[in-house]
Design an enzyme around this catalytic site. Structure first.
Site, PDB file in Angstrom:
ATOM      1  N   GLN A 199      -6.908  35.804 -32.367  1.00 19.15           N
ATOM      2  CA  GLN A 199      -6.756  34.582 -33.159  1.00 19.15           C
ATOM      3  C   GLN A 199      -8.122  34.130 -33.654  1.00 19.15           C
ATOM      4  O   GLN A 199      -8.224  33.198 -34.442  1.00 19.15           O
ATOM      5  CB  GLN A 199      -6.159  33.471 -32.293  1.00 19.15           C
ATOM      6  CG  GLN A 199      -4.772  33.789 -31.776  1.00 19.15           C
ATOM      7  CD  GLN A 199      -4.361  32.818 -30.679  1.00 19.15           C
ATOM      8  OE1 GLN A 199      -3.768  31.773 -30.962  1.00 19.15           O
ATOM      9  NE2 GLN A 199      -4.660  33.132 -29.441  1.00 19.15           N
ATOM     10  N   HIS A 236      -5.835  34.963 -37.756  1.00 18.66           N
ATOM     11  CA  HIS A 236      -6.169  33.699 -38.414  1.00 18.66           C
ATOM     12  C   HIS A 236      -7.335  33.812 -39.392  1.00 18.66           C
ATOM     13  O   HIS A 236      -7.934  32.812 -39.767  1.00 18.66           O
ATOM     14  CB  HIS A 236      -6.452  32.613 -37.364  1.00 18.66           C
ATOM     15  CG  HIS A 236      -5.225  32.213 -36.593  1.00 18.66           C
ATOM     16  ND1 HIS A 236      -5.258  31.585 -35.368  1.00 18.66           N
ATOM     17  CD2 HIS A 236      -3.903  32.377 -36.883  1.00 18.66           C
ATOM     18  CE1 HIS A 236      -4.019  31.367 -34.946  1.00 18.66           C
ATOM     19  NE2 HIS A 236      -3.178  31.853 -35.839  1.00 18.66           N
ATOM     20  N   THR A 248      -6.713  31.969 -24.389  1.00 18.52           N
ATOM     21  CA  THR A 248      -5.997  31.192 -25.416  1.00 18.52           C
ATOM     22  C   THR A 248      -5.079  30.182 -24.742  1.00 18.52           C
ATOM     23  O   THR A 248      -4.471  30.471 -23.721  1.00 18.52           O
ATOM     24  CB  THR A 248      -5.184  32.093 -26.372  1.00 18.52           C
ATOM     25  OG1 THR A 248      -4.345  31.252 -27.191  1.00 18.52           O
ATOM     26  CG2 THR A 248      -4.319  33.106 -25.653  1.00 18.52           C
TER      27      THR A 248
END
Ligand code: OAD
Length: 228
Positions: free
Chosen positions: A87, A105, A172
């Site tokens: 991410q 992302h 995360t």
């Protein structure tokens, strides 16, 4: 054939390289309002502010170095077909030497046309400035997936997760979807590991071993176990 090791990483893996996470205490979303810097509406309202926010992020990333956790994932390539799905918008996995890295992302080192998503450029230097244009004449924006935008690589990532023989989650909060749903695509029966110093909400995941440690400690340990 090597076993497929899928590693899903978040901001925590780069925390010890000096890059701030988003939701920890002192994290970026305490200091900045998501709606002012990380949405298409923010871009419409104030391009200079959005560019400045990401220019600062880019400067930090360029000054940072990969840490032990990034390196441990490179070592795992000796024995496994390692696929990283991150991410993170930093390039620390690549700079550590990992071969297969998919960014869900976006990437802070790249810019993109604001009228044609297929026009993506490597940024020369540290900044995107107002007036920097794509070849079709539109203002360049950061190559980042903002809140409220589609995650174009999600389908590809889900297909990779479906083929995993081992699945590792590192650093995360599992708070942002669709990315956080990736682990649900991994097969039920395979070994899964989660490395994070805080409690992460991952109810209902079978065969999940939680390693409650910082990435730079937990990941090298797990890697040496998996390399035995
Ligand atoms: P968060 O900031 O939400 O979560 C960071 C996680 O890292 C937390 O679970 C921390 O406990 C953990 N952590 C902190 N220090 C660590 C360390 N040294 N080792 C291991 N873990 C550590 O970050 P993400 O989950 O990555 O999206 O955030 C997801 C998305 O939200 C980001 O990709 C970003 C953000 O808004 C976009 O920019 C589109």
């Amino acid at each position: 054939m090597k076993q497929k090791l899928v590693v899903f990483t978040g901001a925590g893996i780069s925390a010890e390289s000096g890059i701030k996470t988003f939701r920890d205490s002192g994290g970026l979303w305490e200091e900045f309002d998501i709606n002012e810097v990380a949405t298409p509406q923010a871009w419409e309202k104030n391009q200079a502010l959005v560019l400045d926010f990401y220019n600062k992020r880019r400067k930090q990333v360029l000054e940072a170095q990969p840490n032990n956790a990034h390196t441990a994932l490179v070592e795992l390539e000796q024995k496994y077909d390692v696929q990283i799905i991150t991410q993170n918008i930093d390039d620390l996995h690549e700079r550590a030497g990992s071969k297969k890295v998919l960014h869900l992302h976006g990437e802070i080192t790249k810019s993109r046309s604001s009228i044609d998503d297929s026009l993506i450029y490597r940024i020369k230097g540290e900044e995107i400035r107002l007036g920097d244009k794509c070849e079709k004449g539109s203002q360049l924006r950061p190559h980042i997936v903002w809140f409220g935008e589609m995650v174009p690589m999600m389908d590809v990532a889900n297909i990779i997760a479906e083929k995993a023989d081992i699945f590792i989650v590192v650093g995360t909060s599992m708070a942002v979807y669709p990315a956080a749903g990736l682990i649900d695509y991994s097969p039920d029966g395979i070994p899964k590991y989660l490395i994070d110093p805080s409690d992460v909400n991952v109810n209902g995941i079978a065969n999940l071993k939680v390693i409650k440690e910082k990435a730079s400690i937990g990941l090298p340990k797990l890697a040496s176990e998996l390399l035995k």
